[in-house]
Scaffold this motif. Sequence first.
Motif, PDB file in Angstrom:
ATOM      1  N   ILE A   5       0.856  -1.192   0.000  1.00  0.00           N
ATOM      2  CA  ILE A   5       0.000   0.000   0.000  1.00  0.00           C
ATOM      3  C   ILE A   5       0.894   1.246   0.000  1.00  0.00           C
ATOM      4  N   PRO A   6       0.321   2.441  -0.206  1.00  0.00           N
ATOM      5  CA  PRO A   6       1.166   3.629  -0.221  1.00  0.00           C
ATOM      6  C   PRO A   6       1.854   3.886   1.122  1.00  0.00           C
ATOM      7  N   ASP A   7       3.124   4.264   1.032  1.00  0.00           N
ATOM      8  CA  ASP A   7       3.875   4.705   2.208  1.00  0.00           C
ATOM      9  C   ASP A   7       4.031   6.217   2.076  1.00  0.00           C
ATOM     10  N   ARG A   8       5.174   6.757   2.362  1.00  0.00           N
ATOM     11  CA  ARG A   8       5.404   8.197   2.318  1.00  0.00           C
ATOM     12  C   ARG A   8       5.122   8.752   0.918  1.00  0.00           C
ATOM     13  N   LEU A   9       4.461   9.888   0.870  1.00  0.00           N
ATOM     14  CA  LEU A   9       4.220  10.560  -0.407  1.00  0.00           C
ATOM     15  C   LEU A   9       5.559  11.035  -0.952  1.00  0.00           C
ATOM     16  N   GLN A  10       5.818  10.727  -2.235  1.00  0.00           N
ATOM     17  CA  GLN A  10       7.095  11.134  -2.800  1.00  0.00           C
ATOM     18  C   GLN A  10       6.957  12.455  -3.568  1.00  0.00           C
ATOM     19  N   SER A  11       6.000  12.483  -4.485  1.00  0.00           N
ATOM     20  CA  SER A  11       5.825  13.718  -5.251  1.00  0.00           C
ATOM     21  C   SER A  11       4.445  13.815  -5.865  1.00  0.00           C
ATOM     22  N   VAL A  12       4.054  15.044  -6.177  1.00  0.00           N
ATOM     23  CA  VAL A  12       2.841  15.290  -6.953  1.00  0.00           C
ATOM     24  C   VAL A  12       3.285  16.093  -8.160  1.00  0.00           C
ATOM     25  N   GLU A  13       3.086  15.552  -9.351  1.00  0.00           N
ATOM     26  CA  GLU A  13       3.453  16.263 -10.589  1.00  0.00           C
ATOM     27  C   GLU A  13       2.181  16.699 -11.279  1.00  0.00           C
ATOM     28  N   LEU A  14       2.156  17.978 -11.639  1.00  0.00           N
ATOM     29  CA  LEU A  14       0.934  18.555 -12.197  1.00  0.00           C
ATOM     30  C   LEU A  14       1.232  19.108 -13.584  1.00  0.00           C
ATOM     31  N   ILE A  15       0.411  18.767 -14.572  1.00  0.00           N
ATOM     32  CA  ILE A  15       0.516  19.483 -15.851  1.00  0.00           C
ATOM     33  C   ILE A  15      -0.832  20.106 -16.179  1.00  0.00           C
ATOM     34  N   LYS A  16      -0.787  21.332 -16.642  1.00  0.00           N
ATOM     35  CA  LYS A  16      -2.027  22.033 -16.981  1.00  0.00           C
ATOM     36  C   LYS A  16      -1.762  23.043 -18.095  1.00  0.00           C
ATOM     37  N   THR A  17      -2.810  23.441 -18.763  1.00  0.00           N
ATOM     38  CA  THR A  17      -2.631  24.452 -19.805  1.00  0.00           C
ATOM     39  C   THR A  17      -2.629  25.835 -19.167  1.00  0.00           C
ATOM     40  N   ASP A  18      -1.729  26.678 -19.641  1.00  0.00           N
ATOM     41  CA  ASP A  18      -1.651  28.056 -19.153  1.00  0.00           C
ATOM     42  C   ASP A  18      -2.918  28.791 -19.604  1.00  0.00           C
ATOM     43  N   PRO A  19      -3.616  29.467 -18.694  1.00  0.00           N
ATOM     44  CA  PRO A  19      -4.884  30.109 -19.063  1.00  0.00           C
ATOM     45  C   PRO A  19      -4.714  31.189 -20.139  1.00  0.00           C
ATOM     46  N   VAL A  20      -3.514  31.763 -20.252  1.00  0.00           N
ATOM     47  CA  VAL A  20      -3.309  32.829 -21.241  1.00  0.00           C
ATOM     48  C   VAL A  20      -2.763  32.266 -22.562  1.00  0.00           C
ATOM     49  N   THR A  21      -1.665  31.526 -22.472  1.00  0.00           N
ATOM     50  CA  THR A  21      -1.003  31.077 -23.697  1.00  0.00           C
ATOM     51  C   THR A  21      -1.483  29.711 -24.183  1.00  0.00           C
ATOM     52  N   ASP A  22      -2.207  28.966 -23.325  1.00  0.00           N
ATOM     53  CA  ASP A  22      -2.657  27.611 -23.634  1.00  0.00           C
ATOM     54  C   ASP A  22      -1.508  26.604 -23.771  1.00  0.00           C
ATOM     55  N   LYS A  23      -0.301  27.042 -23.368  1.00  0.00           N
ATOM     56  CA  LYS A  23       0.836  26.113 -23.405  1.00  0.00           C
ATOM     57  C   LYS A  23       0.833  25.273 -22.127  1.00  0.00           C
ATOM     58  N   LEU A  24       1.488  24.127 -22.177  1.00  0.00           N
ATOM     59  CA  LEU A  24       1.499  23.256 -21.000  1.00  0.00           C
ATOM     60  C   LEU A  24       2.478  23.747 -19.936  1.00  0.00           C
ATOM     61  N   ILE A  25       2.013  23.751 -18.711  1.00  0.00           N
ATOM     62  CA  ILE A  25       2.862  24.114 -17.571  1.00  0.00           C
ATOM     63  C   ILE A  25       3.079  22.845 -16.755  1.00  0.00           C
ATOM     64  N   TYR A  26       4.314  22.634 -16.296  1.00  0.00           N
ATOM     65  CA  TYR A  26       4.621  21.482 -15.447  1.00  0.00           C
ATOM     66  C   TYR A  26       5.048  21.984 -14.075  1.00  0.00           C
ATOM     67  N   GLU A  27       4.463  21.408 -13.037  1.00  0.00           N
ATOM     68  CA  GLU A  27       4.857  21.758 -11.672  1.00  0.00           C
ATOM     69  C   GLU A  27       5.053  20.484 -10.873  1.00  0.00           C
ATOM     70  N   LYS A  28       6.059  20.535  -9.986  1.00  0.00           N
ATOM     71  CA  LYS A  28       6.307  19.355  -9.153  1.00  0.00           C
ATOM     72  C   LYS A  28       6.325  19.776  -7.679  1.00  0.00           C
ATOM     73  N   TYR A  29       5.639  18.998  -6.863  1.00  0.00           N
ATOM     74  CA  TYR A  29       5.567  19.284  -5.432  1.00  0.00           C
ATOM     75  C   TYR A  29       6.123  18.100  -4.639  1.00  0.00           C
ATOM     76  N   GLY A  30       6.745  18.409  -3.515  1.00  0.00           N
ATOM     77  CA  GLY A  30       7.286  17.361  -2.642  1.00  0.00           C
ATOM     78  C   GLY A  30       6.257  16.914  -1.616  1.00  0.00           C
ATOM     79  N   SER A  31       6.678  16.070  -0.710  1.00  0.00           N
ATOM     80  CA  SER A  31       5.739  15.467   0.242  1.00  0.00           C
ATOM     81  C   SER A  31       5.084  16.498   1.166  1.00  0.00           C
ATOM     82  N   THR A  32       5.773  17.644   1.398  1.00  0.00           N
ATOM     83  CA  THR A  32       5.203  18.642   2.304  1.00  0.00           C
ATOM     84  C   THR A  32       4.282  19.612   1.569  1.00  0.00           C
ATOM     85  N   GLY A  33       4.290  19.528   0.226  1.00  0.00           N
ATOM     86  CA  GLY A  33       3.475  20.449  -0.560  1.00  0.00           C
ATOM     87  C   GLY A  33       4.291  21.593  -1.122  1.00  0.00           C
ATOM     88  N   ALA A  34       5.597  21.610  -0.816  1.00  0.00           N
ATOM     89  CA  ALA A  34       6.471  22.678  -1.333  1.00  0.00           C
ATOM     90  C   ALA A  34       6.851  22.370  -2.778  1.00  0.00           C
TER      91      ALA A  34
END
Lengths: 158, 318
Positions: free
Chosen positions: A104-133
């Motif tokens: 089962i899941p243990d410690r959260l390693q990362s959250v990776e987010l991709i979304k379209t930029d609301p202005v340019t419609d280009k893809l944005i990539y963001e990565k967060y660590g276990s604390t949310g930083a």
Amino acid sequence: MKRKIYMIIAAYALLSANCTESTIIDEKINVKASLPQNINFTKQGFKVISLLINKKVCTMATLYGNDIAVKAALSENKILRSGFQMALVTWQQRPSPYWFGDNIPDRLQSVELIKTDPVTDKLIYEKYGSTGAKIATDNRNVKERISYMLNIKPSVLP
Amino acid sequence: MSIFTNLFSRQAMVSTILILLILLISIQFLRPELAKPPVTSDIPVPANVKAILKRACYDCHSNETKLGWGDQIVPIYWQVARHVNQGRAHLNFSEWDKYTPAERKQKLWEAINHASLGAMPKADYAFVHQSARLSATDISALKKYLAGIVDYKVSDTVKLNAAARQYEEWLHNSRLSQIPVSPNGIPYDPDYKNWQPLSISDRFENGTMRVIFGNNIAVEAAKTNQIRPWPDGARIAKALWTQVRDSSGNVRTGTFVQLDLMIKNSQKYASTGGWGFARFKTLKMIPYGTSSMFASECINCHRPMKNEDYVFTIPVKQ
């Protein structure tokens, strides 16, 4: 002899009580695996797209997305409409305390987010660590990760 | 007067004891049958594992039942006979050939897991039958054996093709004409895929992987730690797939196998721990079980988790 008789009598008394003894430690919530508060999937209406495991590095991951992302993942040509949001949540694995043979899941390693930029419609990539930083990522890696996430085959969810 | 009372009471006591004795002797003849069927195929396991099973499990889970003198006395005998008959019906190491290879694995993992959870041997049985108890050393020997029989093979083309075929069928041709209903009256709930996952699981023991979804009530209950017990109206759905594994250790979902539903209604489903169970198999969501009795199979496996309100899943807050 006397002891055995007492035990038989006591056991008979227990029969009617139908007692069960539990040897396990109650774990209510998987705290280490829980998502940081600044990342709230329930509010964003994210749905499960796919489930992945890596046996070599002992991680497991769930791919989520909003309705636009679900549609894109299921389509052949993967056209990314504005409003597209997809998230890959990766955990380390641990053995389930309740079932030998289950991880089962243990410690959260990362959250990776991709979304379209609301202005340019280009893809944005963001990565967060276990604390949310937010974690800084270099450009080459970003391309690779976006392509990886977009190409994950959806799980059959009938 | 007091002599008379004494006499009378002593007489009364003697006759009471006598009556009870006669009663005890006469009920000795009320003996449910405890058959002695032949051993058709004994489970093939290493000697150290066999020794543990024989000592701790065989009296109830084989055709080689050995009753002690204390077990022969009614009413103890009634209880022991019930244990043996139920035990054999559920798992019989002496008739191993009667199970399919998949059933053998499933029964063995369930048996050792239930032993590990303290649900086996039954507390009342182990209280009198000390030899049935399993020590930590026994449990770890059994687990070591199980760990050795896990299949870690890379998926072959047959498995890959089956998964690919089902994926196409799901995308293009899998609308249900009507909502299937489980024998206990629980309908399939197509809304589950819009719920939030409570957790995921890598059940490497049988080569499956799962997402465990919760409806809003379940997700909220987990968020606020109100899950001992889970509130009425909570729904938990477990989607289950085979594992497709490549040579570098990456695993993805293969064929969709089934959806398991648990619906909390403490009154309506009081006989199965307050949970209504249902299982729907394949893309067609074919209800599992032939009569409503199938739910006893579900609750029997979930029973060791009574203190956790019968739920194995440890929710991850999303």
